[in-house]
Design a protein around this motif. Structure first.
Motif, PDB file in Angstrom:
ATOM      1  N   SER A 141       0.833  -1.200   0.000  1.00 42.34           N
ATOM      2  CA  SER A 141       0.000   0.000   0.000  1.00 42.34           C
ATOM      3  C   SER A 141       0.862   1.242   0.000  1.00 42.34           C
ATOM      4  CB  SER A 141      -0.921   0.000   1.227  1.00 42.34           C
ATOM      5  OG  SER A 141      -1.794   1.117   1.190  1.00 42.34           O
ATOM      6  N   CYS A 142       0.275   2.317  -0.512  1.00 39.81           N
ATOM      7  CA  CYS A 142       0.957   3.610  -0.514  1.00 39.81           C
ATOM      8  C   CYS A 142      -0.020   4.667  -0.018  1.00 39.81           C
ATOM      9  CB  CYS A 142       1.457   3.950  -1.915  1.00 39.81           C
ATOM     10  SG  CYS A 142       2.534   5.404  -1.963  1.00 39.81           S
ATOM     11  N   LEU A 143       0.406   5.414   0.979  1.00 42.86           N
ATOM     12  CA  LEU A 143      -0.405   6.466   1.591  1.00 42.86           C
ATOM     13  C   LEU A 143       0.077   7.817   1.085  1.00 42.86           C
ATOM     14  CD1 LEU A 143      -2.550   7.257   3.814  1.00 42.86           C
ATOM     15  CD2 LEU A 143      -0.617   7.387   5.402  1.00 42.86           C
ATOM     16  N   GLY A 144      -0.843   8.628   0.606  1.00 39.24           N
ATOM     17  CA  GLY A 144      -0.481   9.941   0.094  1.00 39.24           C
ATOM     18  C   GLY A 144      -0.202  10.938   1.203  1.00 39.24           C
ATOM     19  N   VAL A 145       0.763  11.819   0.956  1.00 37.41           N
ATOM     20  CA  VAL A 145       1.136  12.877   1.899  1.00 37.41           C
ATOM     21  C   VAL A 145       1.136  14.196   1.127  1.00 37.41           C
ATOM     22  CG1 VAL A 145       2.932  13.748   3.450  1.00 37.41           C
ATOM     23  CG2 VAL A 145       2.583  11.289   3.216  1.00 37.41           C
ATOM     24  N   PRO A 146       0.561  15.264   1.688  1.00 35.75           N
ATOM     25  CA  PRO A 146       0.634  16.558   0.996  1.00 35.75           C
ATOM     26  C   PRO A 146       2.080  16.872   0.622  1.00 35.75           C
ATOM     27  CG  PRO A 146      -0.802  16.719   2.908  1.00 35.75           C
ATOM     28  CD  PRO A 146      -0.163  15.367   2.969  1.00 35.75           C
ATOM     29  N   ASP A 147       2.287  17.356  -0.587  1.00 33.54           N
ATOM     30  CA  ASP A 147       3.655  17.556  -1.076  1.00 33.54           C
ATOM     31  C   ASP A 147       4.461  18.468  -0.157  1.00 33.54           C
ATOM     32  OD1 ASP A 147       3.717  16.752  -4.430  1.00 33.54           O
ATOM     33  OD2 ASP A 147       1.868  16.701  -3.285  1.00 33.54           O
ATOM     34  N   ALA A 148       3.820  19.503   0.378  1.00 38.31           N
ATOM     35  CA  ALA A 148       4.529  20.403   1.287  1.00 38.31           C
ATOM     36  C   ALA A 148       4.900  19.689   2.586  1.00 38.31           C
ATOM     37  CB  ALA A 148       3.675  21.631   1.574  1.00 38.31           C
ATOM     38  N   PHE A 161      -6.075  23.733  -0.142  1.00 40.48           N
ATOM     39  CA  PHE A 161      -5.689  24.011  -1.523  1.00 40.48           C
ATOM     40  C   PHE A 161      -4.204  23.715  -1.609  1.00 40.48           C
ATOM     41  CE2 PHE A 161      -3.763  27.064  -4.493  1.00 40.48           C
ATOM     42  CZ  PHE A 161      -4.402  26.681  -5.666  1.00 40.48           C
ATOM     43  N   ASP A 162      -3.838  22.740  -2.428  1.00 40.73           N
ATOM     44  CA  ASP A 162      -2.444  22.295  -2.532  1.00 40.73           C
ATOM     45  C   ASP A 162      -1.917  22.603  -3.928  1.00 40.73           C
ATOM     46  OD1 ASP A 162      -2.014  19.662  -0.240  1.00 40.73           O
ATOM     47  OD2 ASP A 162      -3.877  20.741  -0.483  1.00 40.73           O
ATOM     48  N   ALA A 187       6.182  23.717  -3.336  1.00 39.94           N
ATOM     49  CA  ALA A 187       4.921  23.096  -2.922  1.00 39.94           C
ATOM     50  C   ALA A 187       4.253  23.992  -1.896  1.00 39.94           C
ATOM     51  CB  ALA A 187       5.165  21.703  -2.340  1.00 39.94           C
ATOM     52  N   CYS A 188       2.930  23.986  -1.915  1.00 40.71           N
ATOM     53  CA  CYS A 188       2.175  24.760  -0.931  1.00 40.71           C
ATOM     54  C   CYS A 188       0.981  23.948  -0.468  1.00 40.71           C
ATOM     55  CB  CYS A 188       1.705  26.097  -1.512  1.00 40.71           C
ATOM     56  SG  CYS A 188       0.340  25.948  -2.710  1.00 40.71           S
ATOM     57  N   VAL A 189       0.559  24.187   0.745  1.00 42.98           N
ATOM     58  CA  VAL A 189      -0.696  23.638   1.250  1.00 42.98           C
ATOM     59  C   VAL A 189      -1.311  24.699   2.157  1.00 42.98           C
ATOM     60  CG1 VAL A 189       0.549  22.424   3.109  1.00 42.98           C
ATOM     61  CG2 VAL A 189      -1.807  21.775   2.548  1.00 42.98           C
ATOM     62  N   GLU A 190      -2.494  25.157   1.800  1.00 39.93           N
ATOM     63  CA  GLU A 190      -3.162  26.232   2.529  1.00 39.93           C
ATOM     64  C   GLU A 190      -4.607  25.842   2.820  1.00 39.93           C
ATOM     65  OE1 GLU A 190      -1.626  28.794   3.619  1.00 39.93           O
ATOM     66  OE2 GLU A 190       0.251  28.641   2.478  1.00 39.93           O
ATOM     67  N   PRO A 191      -5.157  26.312   3.939  1.00 38.30           N
ATOM     68  CA  PRO A 191      -6.555  25.994   4.292  1.00 38.30           C
ATOM     69  C   PRO A 191      -7.537  26.820   3.466  1.00 38.30           C
ATOM     70  CG  PRO A 191      -5.614  27.432   5.948  1.00 38.30           C
ATOM     71  CD  PRO A 191      -4.491  27.098   5.000  1.00 38.30           C
ATOM     72  N   ALA A 246      -0.459  31.958  -2.962  1.00 39.66           N
ATOM     73  CA  ALA A 246       0.054  30.581  -2.962  1.00 39.66           C
ATOM     74  C   ALA A 246       0.400  30.133  -4.384  1.00 39.66           C
ATOM     75  CB  ALA A 246      -0.978  29.638  -2.342  1.00 39.66           C
ATOM     76  N   VAL A 247      -0.475  30.426  -5.352  1.00 45.76           N
ATOM     77  CA  VAL A 247      -0.219  30.059  -6.745  1.00 45.76           C
ATOM     78  C   VAL A 247       1.031  30.768  -7.253  1.00 45.76           C
ATOM     79  CG1 VAL A 247      -1.091  30.182  -9.117  1.00 45.76           C
ATOM     80  CG2 VAL A 247      -2.636  29.560  -7.240  1.00 45.76           C
TER      81      VAL A 247
END
Length: 495
Positions: free
Chosen positions: A175-182, A272-273, A293-297, A347-348
């Motif tokens: 299995s592979c679990l995804g992680v936010p790139d940031a 929003f990633d 990479a960015c991850v924002e609420p 972010a973009v």
């Protein structure tokens, strides 16, 4: 004995497939009932997209490369995916979303955001009424429980979908679990690695009946502590991989994949990633290097919540989301969207400009980028006479035409034409051929792209050559360069 990673490498390199096929044909022709029991196992990879709002899973038969969406238990009539939350019953039992039928149950939403230190809603200690354990440890234990239940359901549904293939053969799971790139490029990476491996161990214990599938909070905390002290991580067939990089693997694994700089923005429910990375080939080897990479609420639910809070009127969050969905221009123009739009466009812009600074000033004009843009246009089935910077989009919030407009509008809002960057064009990742989706209504592939890529990531020979923190520009930022001043220099004032 060979470990599971070595066996996967053999499957990926095709070293055992022909031999296994000959053995199967020989056993089938022998008529010996014992020979069926000796058939080689079926190796299945599960890609798990543990989203902020909803969770998606995809199975893949590694011998045939056939893939399909896992039909996880349905909770809401309008969504084929279960929400990423844990419920707590009146008798303090932990429940998966599909267990909960009691309206009085408490729930912890946005598990993944809590896991990375971004608290949304009541803190875990208020939900669980446990003050002696930190909020992080409570969130971690509840996340382990939730992912374990998803693993358990995913294995059961996959076996059902592949019953004619599996028959009485043994199944070997990876299995592979995804992680936010940031987060993959931060201290949180280890948290997700441990989460995946502990959740797999817990799911096996639940499957064997050694642990209840609905433990109390106190029982869960004790079990997680025991698993942390006893399990051998090297034996747990769970890897982690950057989510947005996984989403475009369906393109990168193609022999026709073009080198160049790729962009992907995921409009989720909570977050929003965004990511920018370079893909290139050297000899027969393929690599990706992450530039930014960015991850924002700022997903649709969080954006709607922010907008709702700024209103004096009694407007509910679902009303704002309906406006996003319908594209009701007049209604949205009356909403205080400017701050949300500015945050998203910052972010973009950061993702785009970091990629430009990392790759060099000629990155757009190079042959690689022009050939990549043309290849992506052909893949999407459209043509245009103008030069464009093509970006992928995905996630459950792609229905929000306003989010899409804000992303593409970053080009003019931040004067990117003056930086030599052509206009943006958002493009969805097309559904791969032969991908089975037994979900009703069938979702847009953008919602399954991450899980699809994760299911293939374990055997995909694409190396990660660098992360954003390794990039020269990011090192310069660490060397006492004020990022806010740099943003003002690049983009001007945004207030």
């Amino acid at each position: 004995m060979r470990d599971w990673k070595e066996q996967l490498r053999e499957i990926r390199d095709g070293k055992t497939t022909a031999e296994q096929r000959r053995d199967e044909e020989s056993r089938a022709s022998s008529g010996n009932p014992r020979s069926r029991r000796e058939q080689p196992p079926v190796t299945i990879s599960l890609g798990l997209d543990f989203g902020t709002s909803f969770t998606k899973a995809v199975w893949r038969n590694l011998a045939t490369d056939e893939a399909g969406a896992v039909a996880l238990p349905r909770v809401f009539s309008d969504s084929p995916f279960p929400p990423s939350r844990v419920y707590l019953s009146g008798d303090r039992k932990c429940l998966a979303p599909w267990d909960s039928g009691d309206a009085n149950c408490k729930s912890l939403l946005f598990l993944k955001m809590h896991l990375t230190g971004r608290q949304i809603g009541p803190p875990p200690h208020e939900i669980t009424q446990i003050e002696s354990v930190s909020d992080h440890d409570l969130t971690f234990a509840l996340s382990v429980f939730y992912v374990a239940r998803v693993f358990l359901e995913a294995r059961l549904n996959t076996k059902e979908q592949l019953r004619d293939v599996i028959t009485d053969r043994r199944v070997e799971w990876v299995s592979c679990l995804g992680v936010p790139d940031a987060q993959y490029d931060s201290d949180h990476k280890q948290t997700f690695e441990e989460l995946g491996k502990l959740a797999w161990s817990l799911s096996l214990a639940m499957d064997a009946g050694r642990i209840s599938t609905t433990p109390t909070v106190e029982e869960l905390l004790k079990v997680v502590m025991e698993l942390r002290g006893s399990h051998d991580e090297s034996k747990q067939p769970v890897e982690i991989y950057p989510e947005l990089g996984a989403a475009v693997l369906s393109f990168l694994v193609s022999p026709q994949a073009r080198p160049g700089v790729y962009f992907y923005f995921d409009i989720g429910g909570g977050t929003f990633d965004g990511v920018a990375f370079r893909f290139w080939q050297r000899d027969e080897n393929r690599y990706v290097e992450y530039y930014s990479a960015c991850v924002e609420p700022l997903g649709i639910e969080m954006a709607a919540e922010q907008i709702k809070r700024k209103l004096r009127e009694n407007l509910k969050r679902k009303n704002v989301m309906s406006a996003f969905r319908a594209g009701e221009e007049e209604l949205v123009l009356e909403l205080p969207t400017q701050s949300v739009r500015n945050e998203l466009q910052t972010a973009v812009a950061q993702v785009v400009m970091d990629a430009k600074n990392c790759h060099g000033s000629d990155w757009i004009k190079g042959n690689d980028q022009r050939e990549l843009a043309e290849w992506l246009r052909r893949a999407a089935g459209y043509t245009t006479g103008r030069e464009e910077l093509i970006m992928f989009e995905g996630g459950g919030g792609t229905f929000s035409c306003h989010h899409r407009r804000w992303i593409e509008g970053t080009h003019s809002a931040r004067n990117h034409a003056q930086c030599g960057i052509p206009p943006y064009h958002l493009q969805k990742i097309p559904k791969p051929n032969g991908f089975h989706v037994p979900l009703q209504p069938e979702p847009d592939h953008g919602r399954l792209a991450v899980a699809y890529g994760l299911s293939a990531s374990i055997t995909t020979a694409i190396g990660i050559a660098g992360l954003p923190s390794h990039a020269t520009y990011k090192e310069a930022k660490k060397a006492h360069i004020d990022f806010d001043d740099r943003c003002r220099e690049l983009y001007g004032e945004t207030n």
